[in-house]
Design an enzyme around this catalytic site. Sequence first.
Site, PDB file in Angstrom:
ATOM      1  CG  HIS A 157     -10.663   4.500  -2.629  1.00 39.90           C
ATOM      2  ND1 HIS A 157     -11.757   5.304  -2.442  1.00 39.90           N
ATOM      3  CD2 HIS A 157     -10.869   3.416  -1.840  1.00 39.90           C
ATOM      4  CE1 HIS A 157     -12.589   4.748  -1.567  1.00 39.90           C
ATOM      5  NE2 HIS A 157     -12.059   3.598  -1.188  1.00 39.90           N
ATOM      6  CG  ASP A 365      -6.690  11.675  -8.995  1.00 41.33           C
ATOM      7  OD1 ASP A 365      -6.783  10.816  -8.091  1.00 41.33           O
ATOM      8  OD2 ASP A 365      -6.675  12.900  -8.774  1.00 41.33           O
TER       9      ASP A 365
HETATM   10  C1  G6P Z   1      -5.726   8.972  -1.558  1.00 43.28           C
HETATM   11  C2  G6P Z   1      -5.736   7.502  -1.191  1.00 43.28           C
HETATM   12  C3  G6P Z   1      -6.309   7.308   0.188  1.00 43.28           C
HETATM   13  C4  G6P Z   1      -5.600   8.193   1.192  1.00 43.28           C
HETATM   14  C5  G6P Z   1      -5.653   9.653   0.732  1.00 43.28           C
HETATM   15  C6  G6P Z   1      -4.887  10.591   1.662  1.00 43.28           C
HETATM   16  O1  G6P Z   1      -7.030   9.448  -1.727  1.00 43.28           O
HETATM   17  O2  G6P Z   1      -6.454   6.766  -2.163  1.00 43.28           O
HETATM   18  O3  G6P Z   1      -6.180   5.954   0.580  1.00 43.28           O
HETATM   19  O4  G6P Z   1      -6.153   8.098   2.471  1.00 43.28           O
HETATM   20  O5  G6P Z   1      -5.084   9.736  -0.564  1.00 43.28           O
HETATM   21  O6  G6P Z   1      -3.578  10.139   1.809  1.00 43.28           O
HETATM   22  P1  G6P Z   1      -2.966   9.843   3.245  1.00 43.28           P
HETATM   23  O7  G6P Z   1      -1.661   9.152   2.976  1.00 43.28           O
HETATM   24  O8  G6P Z   1      -2.817  11.174   3.877  1.00 43.28           O
HETATM   25  O9  G6P Z   1      -3.947   8.961   3.954  1.00 43.28           O
END
Ligand code: G6P
Length: 470
Positions: A157, A365
């Site tokens: 992602h 991003d």
């Molecule tokens: C980004 C990453 C995700 C992640 C999200 C929130 O979108 O690509 O993998 O889940 O951030 O971050 P966190 O560390 O809170 O899961």
Amino acid sequence: MDTILVSNRVAEPSRTGAVPGGLAAVLLSAVKTSGATWVGASGKFAPAEEARMPTHSKKLGAGTLTTVDFPVTDYRRFYNGMANSALWPILHYRADLLRYEPEFVASYRVINEIMANVVADRAGPDTLVWVHDYHYFMLGEFLRQRGFTGPIGFFLHTPFPTKSVLICLPEHRTVLKALSAYDLIGFQTDEDLLRFRDYAITKLSATMVGQTELQFGDRRVKLGIFPVGINVEFFAEAARENIDSNKSNRIKRGLHHGKLVIGVDRLDYSKGLPERFAAYERFLTIYPDERKRVSFLQITPPTRSAVESYRRIRAELASHAGDINARFGDVDWMVLRYINESFPPDQLAALYRISKVGCVTPLRDGMNLVAKEYIASQDPEDPGVLVLSKFAGAAKELNAALVVNPYDIGELAQALYRALYMERAERIERWSAMMKTLRGGNIVRWYEGFIDTLRESAVSPAPVASRSVA
Ligand code: G6P
């Protein structure tokens, strides 16, 4: 064929409905409708590693959510350490913020192995496994070691950086070579795919088979581009329905016919927030008449607060926001509303619709779904304008936005002004073009497109590419 999705973060339907980050929001909607099983971290801990870690399952629409309790020390080294102090900064080109300890990679292996056991226990011969994001680069390899021979796909992602940045990560080969266990690796943009291909060839001794396949020893891996989409109709409808809610009306009244600019980002150094604040200051300085006509709403839920670089950016932004209000605010006008809270998507949709400008200016991003949500939420008769960083994956598709370099504070300040005063005809033209793109690449297409390509990749040794790149 049943499907198991794996990610670190899962979205439990919470009291407020707010979902942390783009990945969880996207998978939540896909699981509910597709009937897949989604496995992730429970957020609860077991004191130490056990042969089988505790899991919890419940229904999620047509699908199932299964969460795993992990051993506390390993999980912290995995999440705060390897994932968010080492991999995240590297993937976002911030080698200066990289912090690395050998135990990070050791615990990363432990968590990937535990997750491989959980998946292996649930996978039959016909199961398709789809692994998400940088937390689980090594999961496919551990699944193969446990004898799983079915299709395994991986989707990143985040951006994939250039190899000169990636090699700053100690043990980068150990971690990334494991990707050869997957049948299909998906990226957000063609550039991410090309950078991965270059890294794999030069650093992992992979060889190219056509433009979109790589040979790693006896394993053939297919590469594809799958720009993640959103549920366009959900945002369009939620915006329409909530535009006259009490909260929306309070905000509209508070604006006294002034204009709202909105930014919505996790509190992360990759989001370009100090630069955005500096550009807004510049705007208020160059155009003093705007000080009582424009208000900036920046919604920024804090994340990963155990990691030092996140604590620093949080303190920096709080002080910067205070300075801006002290310098430009007035007793009857709030120039900047800086909020460390998350909002449920239906409320965000209404806020997007009230806002004349959506400001999405990350320094890096993978995609940035806020850009897409902002567009989907607009009034077709009187849409707002999206100011979008050229370093967000979304800029590839949403090129009818005002595309800016977020490091160029002057350009960003000018873009804000241009967006606020853009003629309606031009706004409608730009918005319509972007809406067409969004409808063509919505969340369902993304999900099904990846799954179909993965199924084909695993059946045929030399499958046809999903989209070719030069
Ligand atoms: C980004 C990453 C995700 C992640 C999200 C929130 O979108 O690509 O993998 O889940 O951030 O971050 P966190 O560390 O809170 O899961």
